[in-house]
Motif scaffolding. Structure first.
Motif, short mmCIF file in Angstrom:
data_model
loop_
_atom_site.label_atom_id
_atom_site.label_comp_id
_atom_site.label_asym_id
_atom_site.label_seq_id
_atom_site.Cartn_x
_atom_site.Cartn_y
_atom_site.Cartn_z
N GLY A 70 -3.11 6.03 -1.23
CA GLY A 70 -4.45 5.50 -1.45
C GLY A 70 -4.50 4.41 -2.48
O GLY A 70 -5.58 4.10 -2.99
N TYR A 71 -3.37 3.86 -2.82
CA TYR A 71 -3.38 2.79 -3.82
C TYR A 71 -2.36 1.72 -3.44
O TYR A 71 -1.56 1.90 -2.54
CB TYR A 71 -3.10 3.34 -5.21
N PHE A 72 -2.38 0.60 -4.21
CA PHE A 72 -1.49 -0.52 -3.94
C PHE A 72 -0.63 -0.81 -5.15
O PHE A 72 -1.08 -0.70 -6.31
CB PHE A 72 -2.31 -1.78 -3.60
N ILE A 73 0.59 -1.19 -4.87
CA ILE A 73 1.53 -1.56 -5.94
C ILE A 73 1.83 -3.05 -5.81
O ILE A 73 2.16 -3.54 -4.74
CB ILE A 73 2.83 -0.75 -5.84
N GLY B 131 0.83 -1.21 0.00
CA GLY B 131 0.00 0.00 0.00
C GLY B 131 0.86 1.25 0.00
O GLY B 131 1.77 1.39 0.80
#
Length: 620
Positions: free
Chosen positions: A51-54, A48
């Protein structure tokens, strides 16, 4: 860049596992029982960032075999059925070859009765009588040869039963050991090793080829294997061997038993080579031996009976021409009483072809046939009043105790005992024993024929005092019943037609035995005389029945082999469609994983270049 490097490394390692698995599949493309292995991949947990996931790459979840429990179970069942059919077809082929070989019994029977007819055409010719005895010896040799071949086949079956049991025990032991290895590998938290599972399945398939089995998978990836009606061969990591033991009545006959319990399993074995061996022995070979023995007994009984109705060249009453063994009674090895059953044939026309078990319990005797059916008996079992059933007469021992039993085989080994009693050609009884002279003043239509009734060769005069009364040698007046023989002085006088008052018939010992062929003509008719099965089946007919029943068993076995081969091929094809290695598919996978490997390597190279550039920028 660290994450990028880790992602590339995970892809590289995953592709490497895929390449290794493809290589393993290709290497084992010709390995019997090998199941194609597949790699399962799963996405690694993402990271995380705000506000996003890689994404963080890939994980290798498992290397598993392509497998269907249903298809494998179907293949094991088809293997068992196919092996049984192959074995049965081979065994029935052997016994059919024995019956149709150079020792063909029908040829010997035709040759023998041809010699009987030649003797009838020249009853005083010594050469024709010698040929008759020679042909009789040839017929006996054929019976003995066939019996010997059947016994040899029986010994072969016995050996094969022992070999099959040894193979079953070896496979069971190996499966139990693999159960332990597989469970140990799973206990460490991993998945079951595919190669060990394949090896175990291959052993199960080999085991199924030997005997029909039931396989029950367990939650810990072990399997339990059962045979018959629940006899365990493998349970967990323990194997339970089978063994062979002598039959309770016949020490030369091997039965399959549980090695630990000693319980007899022969009647519960089905499927596989062992099932075929047990079925062939009980449903084909045993009945064939019995039918051959019945044929020999029918020949000896019918021919002897007629031969004893004649007189030889010396004017002596004919004796037995053939000798043959009667029923055998075998005591169970578990008997505690004394003595044995004395069994004999009382009426050969009532022999059924079945064997019997005579048992003593609760102060009473009972009889069961081969199929376990109760058979009613007459008599009390004493010498004066023997038990009677199925054409047999049985005298039971006085020293029997509860639980004693005896197996009675009326005909099983009779063919091997057949022998020619007469060695002197002059002793062939070709002539009628009595000459009959009609009274010169006879007015009735009666004609007479005579036969001996076990008495001494003597004559007599039958004088009718009315159409329904007569005297013998001027004795007391007796009542004549039309159609019933007149018995006197050791002979039977049979009348055809109607006698009248004053008619007489004079019987005298035959003084023309040298040229008389009356009894020889009757001996020739024995070939077509009904003897067995209520007096409707001749000796030749009995042999034809033997050939027919064996031929039918062979035809059924060959049809079953064709059917089960097709079923096996279909089951094998279905199983291989899931588990088999397809080289074209593996080649495509090889290219796919190779490209993935190269791409992952490029990701690593890119990450390294970026990291190097960053370091240079910082240092600069």
């Amino acid at each position: 860049m660290v994450d990028m490097l880790n992602t590339g490394v995970s892809g590289l390692l995953a592709a490497q596992v895929g390449l290794s698995t493809v290589g393993h599949n290709v290497a084992n493309v010709n390995t019997n029982g090998y199941s194609r292995q597949q790699v399962s991949f799963g996405t690694a947990l993402p990271q995380g960032v705000g506000g996003y996931f890689i994404g963080s790459g890939v994980n290798t979840v498992a290397v598993q075999r392509a497998y269907s429990q249903f298809l494998n179970t179907s293949l094991w069942s088809a293997t068992s059925s196919s092996s049984r059919a192959d074995t049965m077809a081979g065994l029935t082929g052997q016994i059919n070859n024995q019956l149709s070989g150079s020792s063909n019994l029908q040829t010997s029977l035709d040759s023998f009765f041809g010699a009987v007819n030649d003797t009838a055409n020249a009853p005083s010719d010594t050469a024709s009588r010698q040929v008759l005895l020679a042909r009789a010896g040839g017929l006996v040799s054929t019976f003995q040869s066939l019996s010997g071949q059947f016994n040899q086949l029986s010994s072969q079956v016995q050996q094969q039963i022992g070999d099959a049991v040894n193979s079953i025990n070896s496979y069971s032991d190996s499966i139990a050991k693999l159960n332990g290895l597989i469970r140990s590998s799973v206990a460490t938290g991993g998945t079951p090793p595919s190669d060990l599972l394949d090896k175990r399945d291959a052993l199960v398939k080999d085991l199924a080829a030997q005997v029909g089995i039931t396989v029950v998978p367990q939650n810990d990836n072990t399997i339990n294997v059962f045979v018959g009606n629940g006899q365990a061969l493998v349970s967990d990591t323990q194997s339970y061997p089978l063994a062979t033991a002598p039959n309770v009545y016949d020490a030369t006959r091997q039965e399959v038993v549980g090695a630990a319990s000693g319980s007899v399993l022969s009647g519960r074995i089905s499927g596989g080579a062992l099932g075929a061996l047990m079925d062939f022995r009980s449903s084909v070979l045993d009945p064939a031996q019995t039918q051959l023995g019945r044929t020999a007994q029918a020949l000896a009984s019918a021919f002897n009976a007629q031969h004893m109705q004649g007189v030889d060249l010396n004017g002596d009453v004919g004796g037995q021409f053939f000798s043959v063994a009667g029923p055998t009674a075998q005591a169970a090895s578990s008997n505690n009483g004394t003595g044995n059953v004395d069994a004999s044939i009382s009426d050969i026309s009532k022999l059924t072809g079945a064997d019997y078990t005579l048992s003593y319990a609760g102060g009473a005797w009972s009889l069961r046939d081969t199929n376990g059916n109760n058979v009613a008996m007459g008599g009390t079992g004493t010498a004066a009043d023997p038990f009677t059933a199925g054409g047999l007469s049985m005298v039971v021992p006085a020293g029997a105790v509860a639980g004693d039993s005896f197996r009675i085989q009326p005909s099983r080994n009779a063919a091997a005992s057949l022998a020619v009693v007469i060695t002197n050609p002059d002793k062939v009884a070709a002539a009628a024993p009595l000459a009959i002279k009609n009274g010169i003043n006879n007015t009735g239509t009666a004609t007479a024929s005579a036969s001996l009734d076990g008495g001494a060769l003597s004559g007599g005069v039958v004088q009718f005092t009315s159409a329904t009364t007569y005297t013998v040698d001027s004795g007391a007046v007796q009542t004549y019943t039309p159609g019933q023989p007149i018995n006197a002085n050791g002979w039977n006088l049979q009348l055809s037609g109607t006698p009248q008052n004053g008619d007489s018939f004079t019987l005298t010992p035959n003084s023309n035995a040298q040229g008389d062929n009356t009894n020889a003509l009757m001996l020739g008719k024995v070939a077509n005389l009904g003897v067995l099965n209520g007096g409707v089946t001749s000796v030749g007919g009995a042999y034809s029945q033997l050939v027919g029943q064996v031929g039918s068993a062979g035809a059924v076995a060959n049809d079953e082999k064709t059917t089960q081969t097709a079923v096996y091929n279909q089951a094998y094809g279905s199983q291989q469609s899931v588990s088999g290695v397809n080289l074209d598919e593996e080649a495509a996978n090889l290219v796919r994983f190779q490209q993935a490997y190269q791409a992952s390597a490029q990701v690593i190279t890119t990450a390294n270049s970026m990291f190097t550039a960053l370091l240079s920028a910082v240092q600069g």
